[in-house]
Scaffold this motif. Structure first.
Motif, mmCIF file in Angstrom:
data_model
loop_
_atom_site.group_PDB
_atom_site.id
_atom_site.type_symbol
_atom_site.label_atom_id
_atom_site.label_comp_id
_atom_site.label_asym_id
_atom_site.label_seq_id
_atom_site.Cartn_x
_atom_site.Cartn_y
_atom_site.Cartn_z
ATOM 1 N N ALA A 169 -6.120 -4.926 1.338
ATOM 2 C CA ALA A 169 -5.677 -4.153 2.500
ATOM 3 C C ALA A 169 -5.140 -5.076 3.590
ATOM 4 O O ALA A 169 -4.139 -4.757 4.254
ATOM 5 C CB ALA A 169 -6.844 -3.324 3.033
ATOM 6 N N THR A 179 -1.705 -6.214 2.714
ATOM 7 C CA THR A 179 -0.765 -5.115 2.972
ATOM 8 C C THR A 179 -0.480 -5.002 4.470
ATOM 9 O O THR A 179 0.671 -4.798 4.897
ATOM 10 C CB THR A 179 -1.366 -3.793 2.461
ATOM 11 O OG1 THR A 179 -1.587 -3.886 1.060
ATOM 12 C CG2 THR A 179 -0.450 -2.615 2.757
ATOM 13 N N ARG A 190 3.211 -5.682 6.410
ATOM 14 C CA ARG A 190 3.802 -4.614 7.227
ATOM 15 C C ARG A 190 3.997 -5.075 8.676
ATOM 16 O O ARG A 190 5.031 -4.805 9.291
ATOM 17 C CB ARG A 190 2.877 -3.394 7.184
ATOM 18 C CG ARG A 190 3.414 -2.148 7.885
ATOM 19 C CD ARG A 190 4.485 -1.480 7.071
ATOM 20 N NE ARG A 190 4.865 -0.180 7.663
ATOM 21 C CZ ARG A 190 5.826 0.595 7.173
ATOM 22 N NH1 ARG A 190 6.503 0.215 6.088
ATOM 23 N NH2 ARG A 190 6.113 1.743 7.752
ATOM 24 N N HIS A 245 -0.465 2.231 7.856
ATOM 25 C CA HIS A 245 0.057 1.940 6.528
ATOM 26 C C HIS A 245 -1.084 1.596 5.563
ATOM 27 O O HIS A 245 -1.101 2.048 4.408
ATOM 28 C CB HIS A 245 1.057 0.784 6.606
ATOM 29 C CG HIS A 245 1.768 0.502 5.321
ATOM 30 N ND1 HIS A 245 2.629 1.397 4.732
ATOM 31 C CD2 HIS A 245 1.721 -0.597 4.492
ATOM 32 C CE1 HIS A 245 3.100 0.878 3.604
ATOM 33 N NE2 HIS A 245 2.558 -0.329 3.441
ATOM 34 N N GLN A 288 -2.892 4.803 4.638
ATOM 35 C CA GLN A 288 -2.167 5.597 3.639
ATOM 36 C C GLN A 288 -2.308 4.994 2.245
ATOM 37 O O GLN A 288 -2.515 5.711 1.263
ATOM 38 C CB GLN A 288 -0.688 5.687 4.027
ATOM 39 C CG GLN A 288 -0.431 6.499 5.291
ATOM 40 C CD GLN A 288 0.994 6.369 5.787
ATOM 41 O OE1 GLN A 288 1.830 5.737 5.130
ATOM 42 N NE2 GLN A 288 1.281 6.952 6.947
ATOM 43 N N GLN A 289 -2.203 3.661 2.175
ATOM 44 C CA GLN A 289 -2.309 2.986 0.882
ATOM 45 C C GLN A 289 -3.703 3.192 0.284
ATOM 46 O O GLN A 289 -3.845 3.452 -0.909
ATOM 47 C CB GLN A 289 -2.024 1.487 1.052
ATOM 48 C CG GLN A 289 -0.581 1.156 1.400
ATOM 49 C CD GLN A 289 0.350 1.414 0.233
ATOM 50 O OE1 GLN A 289 0.061 1.061 -0.906
ATOM 51 N NE2 GLN A 289 1.474 2.054 0.512
ATOM 52 N N THR A 290 -4.751 3.070 1.130
ATOM 53 C CA THR A 290 -6.126 3.228 0.634
ATOM 54 C C THR A 290 -6.398 4.677 0.231
ATOM 55 O O THR A 290 -7.033 4.940 -0.796
ATOM 56 C CB THR A 290 -7.145 2.784 1.710
ATOM 57 O OG1 THR A 290 -6.842 1.454 2.136
ATOM 58 C CG2 THR A 290 -8.572 2.832 1.166
ATOM 59 N N SER A 317 -4.620 5.497 -3.171
ATOM 60 C CA SER A 317 -4.838 4.604 -4.317
ATOM 61 C C SER A 317 -6.190 4.862 -4.963
ATOM 62 O O SER A 317 -7.114 5.414 -4.336
ATOM 63 C CB SER A 317 -4.764 3.132 -3.871
ATOM 64 O OG SER A 317 -3.528 2.855 -3.237
#
Length: 634
Positions: free
Chosen positions: A151, A154, A158, A169, A172-174, A177
């Protein structure tokens, strides 16, 4: 090519941001939670900027998560203070806007970092004061690099690309996923906490009243005065409250003489308009020379605001516990000996001159003989403690003088200044061992007390107004005999006059409850009534009202001691919350407070980290009067 580079000095801040995004994304994986229920902001205007908010299906605030990251144990206390402040602010907002919060609302503190990145005591304090606490390294068995390393990468990519939504961001990724084993371990810990029955999050029980605390600053200082007033007759106290002149009223004169002996005031001599001089009594006030409040100084004025009948009723019960005392009140019974002004002065006028002369001449056998043949005195005959405690004034004063001369307070306990019998030959020799090297100083200190004692016994107010206070009878001298007397009278946790008041209130409010602790014992742990509880912190009173465990205590804290004493209060309440969470027993904590509460202290108490109910002494007096139907406590 990155548009900007992350400054290494700001690395910790950015890791913390990545942890926030990671946690918000993780919460979205909870059973029954959709993305729309997870937010970074509260659903109304407020200066509080939370890290993660979980809403109920109805849009009310169910949980606020306080997220903190740190990996430098030596300075982890700094992060603790910021975390605790955020925790309190959230509770303050809840009190101001209760309509927005779900009945099951709670705050969860989530700590990221390394297992060795936080001092152990800091973690204990956070668990007690900002619980429930989830310490990620121990829950998952890994440090931040394993749990949010991806994280963070990431986030950095970003952020360095110039975007301002790096945290969002990561969230959202966590959220979108698949989770790894470490993520699941943390998620399960959070789920467990959210399902646990903790004090601030348990369902509302109609038998539990809303949290209560004073709505304005408090400054009473009753405990100090009541401990001392137990040495006075009620007639003397009423004479003082009636403001009878000390030169015209015998009871007022006795009150003033006793107060001057105890360094709770002084005599002041002024010219009278009728001719000659007039002597008046001036009680101690806790102020500096410039008039500023001085919390570290004794106060002997504020007690006068209490209702006379309530005051005398409390003191009568308080004194009564020294008659044929149990082990709990033996020390309190001894303390009452200090009130026998007449006997103490008479014994010292008889024995001090010979001892002083022998000490100056180095006649140690005579000093030893004087000490071993000293007479004992007890409380005044009218006092309930009379016949149940004794003191040895000559020994106590000689030990005190030696402690002053050597500037060593520990001598008072080493040589048992509070003894209740005559010293043995061996004990006299041990004191002489410490006295010989400072014999002249000891003799001078004892000798300077004699004129003052003579004037006290003779009731010579004018002479007392002119005499300098001897060191042995000065509260400002930390090694003095009187300083020892004052400390025991005003801090004895067993023989505390306010315990009787709180006990009466609890019995009136919970008439069917069996109470453990005071007065049969000084204190008791909650484990006395909660099976399986492992808490060791002590309460004055513990009982069960239906299903609710009620724990109550009295505390007197002046403003100069708020920092360290408040921590004791919060730790005790924190442990009780933990016991409640582990055992599933609902609890109610009650504090009767005496002393100083500033606006800042009130803000702390109102944040929800302290007792469920906080009452002032005046409030409890009024409640007892109302419940008993008398209007006052008798």
């Amino acid at each position: 090519m990155p548009k900007r580079r992350l400054n290494e000095r700001a690395r910790g801040k950015h890791i913390g941001h990545a942890c926030e995004g990671h946690l918000r994304g993780l919460i979205s994986h909870l059973d029954g939670v959709c993305r729309a229920q997870v937010s970074r902001q509260l659903p109304f205007d407020t200066p509080v900027d939370p890290d993660a908010v979980l809403l109920s299906t109805g849009g009310r605030i169910r949980t606020v998560f306080v997220v903190a990251y740190w990996e430098e144990a030596g300075s982890s206390h700094k992060k603790m203070h910021r975390t605790r402040t955020e925790y309190r602010e959230i509770h303050r907002v809840r009190q101001a806007q209760p309509v927005h919060f779900d009945p099951s609302f709670r705050i969860v503190t989530v700590i990221y970092g390394t297992d060795t990145g936080w001092k152990e005591q800091i973690l204990v304090d956070l668990a007690n004061q900002c619980g429930p606490l989830v310490f990620v390294p121990r829950v998952t068995g890994c440090d931040w690099t394993s749990i949010v390393g991806s994280a963070y990468r990431t986030y950095v990519a970003r952020w360095e690309a110039g975007f301002a939504d790096a945290r969002e961001h990561v969230e959202q990724q966590t959220a979108g996923s698949a989770l790894n084993a470490d993520d699941y371990a943390l998620l399960e810990a959070i789920q467990t906490v959210l399902g646990a029955r903790v004090r601030r999050g348990r369902p509302v029980d109609e038998r539990i009243v809303a949290t209560r605390f004073p709505d304005a600053p408090v400054s009473t200082r009753y405990r100090q005065a009541l401990g001392l007033l137990s040495l006075y007759r009620d007639t003397e106290i009423r004479a003082r409250l009636a403001r009878r002149p000390v030169g015209q009223d015998e009871e007022a004169r006795r009150f003033a003489l006793r107060s001057v002996f105890l360094d709770m005031g002084r005599f002041q001599e002024k010219k009278s308009i009728l001719g000659g001089n007039e002597v008046s009594f001036v009680p101690r006030v806790a102020v500096e020379d410039d008039g500023r409040y001085a919390p570290h100084r004794p106060d002997f004025v504020r007690w006068e605001a209490m209702d006379q009948d309530a005051l005398c009723g409390l003191l009568g019960e308080h004194r009564g516990r020294t008659q044929n005392p149990t082990r709990v009140f033996m020390g309190g019974a001894f303390d009452q000996c200090a009130g026998n002004l007449e006997a103490i002065c008479a014994e010292l006028r008889r024995s001090l001159p010979g001892l002083v002369q022998a000490a100056r001449r180095g006649q140690w056998n005579k000093v030893k003989a004087a000490l071993s043949s000293a007479r004992l005195t007890g409380p005044e005959p009218w006092h309930p403690a009379a016949g149940f405690a004794m003191m040895c004034p000559l020994w106590a004063f000689t030990v005190g003088a030696t402690a002053i001369a050597r500037n060593e307070r520990g001598l008072r306990s080493r040589h048992d200044a509070r003894r209740q019998n005559r010293p043995s030959a061996q004990e006299c020799s041990a004191l002489l061992h410490d006295l010989r090297g400072v014999a002249t100083g000891v003799a001078d200190i004892l000798a300077e007390a004699l004129p003052f004692l003579e004037a006290l016994q003779d009731g010579d107010l004018a002479t007392l107004a002119r005499l300098a206070r001897p060191r042995l009878l000065a509260l400002d001298e930390p090694c003095s005999w009187l300083a020892d007397v004052y400390n025991t009278l005003t801090t004895n946790s067993s023989h505390n006059p306010l315990n009787g008041l709180l006990g009466r209130y609890l019995r009136l409010r919970f008439p069917d409850t069996e109470w453990h602790g005071w007065p049969s014992r000084r204190t008791v742990a909650a484990s006395a009534v909660i099976e399986g509880a492992d808490g060791r912190r002590q309460w004055g009173f513990v009982g069960i009202d239906g299903e609710i465990v009620v724990c109550a205590e009295v505390k007197s804290v002046t403003a100069n001691n708020w920092g360290n004493k408040s921590k004791e209060l919060y730790d005790r309440v924190g442990e009780l919350q933990r016991v409640s969470s582990v055992t599933g027993r609902p609890v109610r904590s009650i504090l009767m407070f005496d002393g100083d509460l500033s606006r800042d202290a009130l803000a702390e108490l109102g944040s929800g980290i302290a007792h469920d109910e906080i009452w002032t002494v005046d409030d409890i007096l009024a409640e007892c009067g109302a419940m008993s139907g008398t209007g006052v406590v008798r």
